[in-house]
Design a protein around this motif. Structure first.
Motif, mmCIF file in Angstrom:
data_model
loop_
_atom_site.group_PDB
_atom_site.id
_atom_site.type_symbol
_atom_site.label_atom_id
_atom_site.label_comp_id
_atom_site.label_asym_id
_atom_site.label_seq_id
_atom_site.Cartn_x
_atom_site.Cartn_y
_atom_site.Cartn_z
ATOM 1 N N PRO A 147 0.810 -1.235 0.000
ATOM 2 C CA PRO A 147 0.000 0.000 0.000
ATOM 3 C C PRO A 147 0.838 1.278 0.000
ATOM 4 O O PRO A 147 0.454 2.268 -0.620
ATOM 5 C CB PRO A 147 -0.834 -0.119 1.279
ATOM 6 N N ARG A 148 1.973 1.269 0.655
ATOM 7 C CA ARG A 148 2.806 2.479 0.704
ATOM 8 C C ARG A 148 3.379 2.808 -0.675
ATOM 9 O O ARG A 148 3.389 3.958 -1.103
ATOM 10 C CB ARG A 148 3.932 2.311 1.718
ATOM 11 N N ARG A 149 3.828 1.786 -1.402
ATOM 12 C CA ARG A 149 4.368 1.996 -2.746
ATOM 13 C C ARG A 149 3.291 2.523 -3.685
ATOM 14 O O ARG A 149 3.514 3.466 -4.442
ATOM 15 C CB ARG A 149 4.945 0.694 -3.305
ATOM 16 N N VAL A 150 2.100 1.936 -3.619
ATOM 17 C CA VAL A 150 0.999 2.362 -4.487
ATOM 18 C C VAL A 150 0.588 3.790 -4.152
ATOM 19 O O VAL A 150 0.389 4.624 -5.039
ATOM 20 C CB VAL A 150 -0.195 1.387 -4.376
ATOM 21 N N ALA A 151 0.466 4.103 -2.867
ATOM 22 C CA ALA A 151 0.075 5.457 -2.463
ATOM 23 C C ALA A 151 1.109 6.479 -2.918
ATOM 24 O O ALA A 151 0.756 7.565 -3.389
ATOM 25 C CB ALA A 151 -0.099 5.511 -0.956
ATOM 26 N N THR A 152 2.383 6.132 -2.809
ATOM 27 C CA THR A 152 3.446 7.043 -3.250
ATOM 28 C C THR A 152 3.386 7.248 -4.749
ATOM 29 O O THR A 152 3.464 8.387 -5.237
ATOM 30 C CB THR A 152 4.813 6.484 -2.846
ATOM 31 N N ARG A 153 3.236 6.176 -5.509
ATOM 32 C CA ARG A 153 3.208 6.299 -6.980
ATOM 33 C C ARG A 153 1.986 7.063 -7.457
ATOM 34 O O ARG A 153 2.083 7.880 -8.368
ATOM 35 C CB ARG A 153 3.270 4.911 -7.632
ATOM 36 N N VAL A 154 0.817 6.821 -6.868
ATOM 37 C CA VAL A 154 -0.386 7.539 -7.269
ATOM 38 C C VAL A 154 -0.264 9.017 -6.910
ATOM 39 O O VAL A 154 -0.634 9.886 -7.708
ATOM 40 C CB VAL A 154 -1.637 6.901 -6.623
ATOM 41 N N THR A 155 0.292 9.318 -5.760
ATOM 42 C CA THR A 155 0.485 10.718 -5.361
ATOM 43 C C THR A 155 1.454 11.432 -6.291
ATOM 44 O O THR A 155 1.194 12.557 -6.725
ATOM 45 C CB THR A 155 0.977 10.791 -3.907
ATOM 46 N N VAL A 156 2.568 10.789 -6.617
ATOM 47 C CA VAL A 156 3.546 11.409 -7.509
ATOM 48 C C VAL A 156 2.958 11.589 -8.904
ATOM 49 O O VAL A 156 3.182 12.630 -9.545
ATOM 50 C CB VAL A 156 4.839 10.561 -7.546
ATOM 51 N N ALA A 157 2.187 10.625 -9.375
ATOM 52 C CA ALA A 157 1.571 10.750 -10.704
ATOM 53 C C ALA A 157 0.525 11.864 -10.740
ATOM 54 O O ALA A 157 0.349 12.518 -11.762
ATOM 55 C CB ALA A 157 0.918 9.429 -11.110
ATOM 56 N N ALA A 158 -0.144 12.087 -9.620
ATOM 57 C CA ALA A 158 -1.188 13.124 -9.580
ATOM 58 C C ALA A 158 -0.628 14.518 -9.342
ATOM 59 O O ALA A 158 -1.359 15.493 -9.506
ATOM 60 C CB ALA A 158 -2.196 12.776 -8.499
ATOM 61 N N LEU A 159 0.619 14.644 -8.967
ATOM 62 C CA LEU A 159 1.189 15.978 -8.667
ATOM 63 C C LEU A 159 1.158 16.970 -9.830
ATOM 64 O O LEU A 159 0.825 18.124 -9.624
ATOM 65 C CB LEU A 159 2.603 15.840 -8.121
ATOM 66 N N PRO A 160 1.514 16.571 -11.040
ATOM 67 C CA PRO A 160 1.509 17.580 -12.108
ATOM 68 C C PRO A 160 0.127 18.121 -12.331
ATOM 69 O O PRO A 160 -0.116 19.199 -12.689
ATOM 70 C CB PRO A 160 1.998 16.830 -13.338
#
Length: 160
Positions: A147-160
């Motif tokens: 869950p931590r990896r997925v949350a990090t990747r989704v957050t980074v992808a949504a930043l722009p």
């Protein structure tokens, strides 16, 4: 003057690019062609990334782009004819959750960024639907495993 503020900036950009190529009378038709094509291409890409066959993805992309809703919007609200944001959001979230490389994360961020170029009305709708997109992310098996990896990747992808 009200139309200037009601339309999205992507509409102005598309019309500015197409204006040297088409006479003023045909700009609205050219704009709609670009928007409906973008809807079809985004749905096709989503289907192919999700593992659908080419013919199925192509047929459903055509149905997605030229359905009764978009045909009705082309007559009265041209800016609302483009519904390319939903496939791009699903594509971006899928790439963020299932991807393992920085390149897939970059493609996920690009898909989510392109989804934000839709008409402002749809951005408000997407903001209200955000919890449902998070439920979609939670349904992936990768979310339960890491869950931590997925949350990090989704957050980074949504930043722009």
């Amino acid at each position: 003057m009200a139309k200037l503020y009601a339309s999205c900036w992507a509409e102005k950009l598309i019309v500015a690019i197409l204006s040297p190529l088409f006479p003023i009378e045909q700009l609205s038709t050219a704009y709609l062609w670009v928007i409906l094509s973008l809807s079809a291409v985004s749905f096709y890409l989503m289907g192919r990334v999700l593992g659908w066959q080419r013919t199925l993805a192509f047929a459903l992309a055509i149905c997605w782009a030229f359905n009764a809703y978009t045909r009705a919007r082309t007559k009265v609200h041209m800016a609302l004819a483009g519904i390319y944001h939903l496939p791009l959001i699903i594509l971006g979230l899928h790439l963020a959750v299932r991807g393992t490389t920085k390149r897939s994360l970059g493609w996920a961020a690009l898909a989510l960024l392109l989804a934000a170029t839709v008409a402002h009305y749809y951005l408000v709708v997407v903001a209200f639907l955000a919890p449902l997109f998070l439920v979609l992310v939670a349904l992936y098996p990768e979310t339960r495993i890491a869950p931590r990896r997925v949350a990090t990747r989704v957050t980074v992808a949504a930043l722009p």
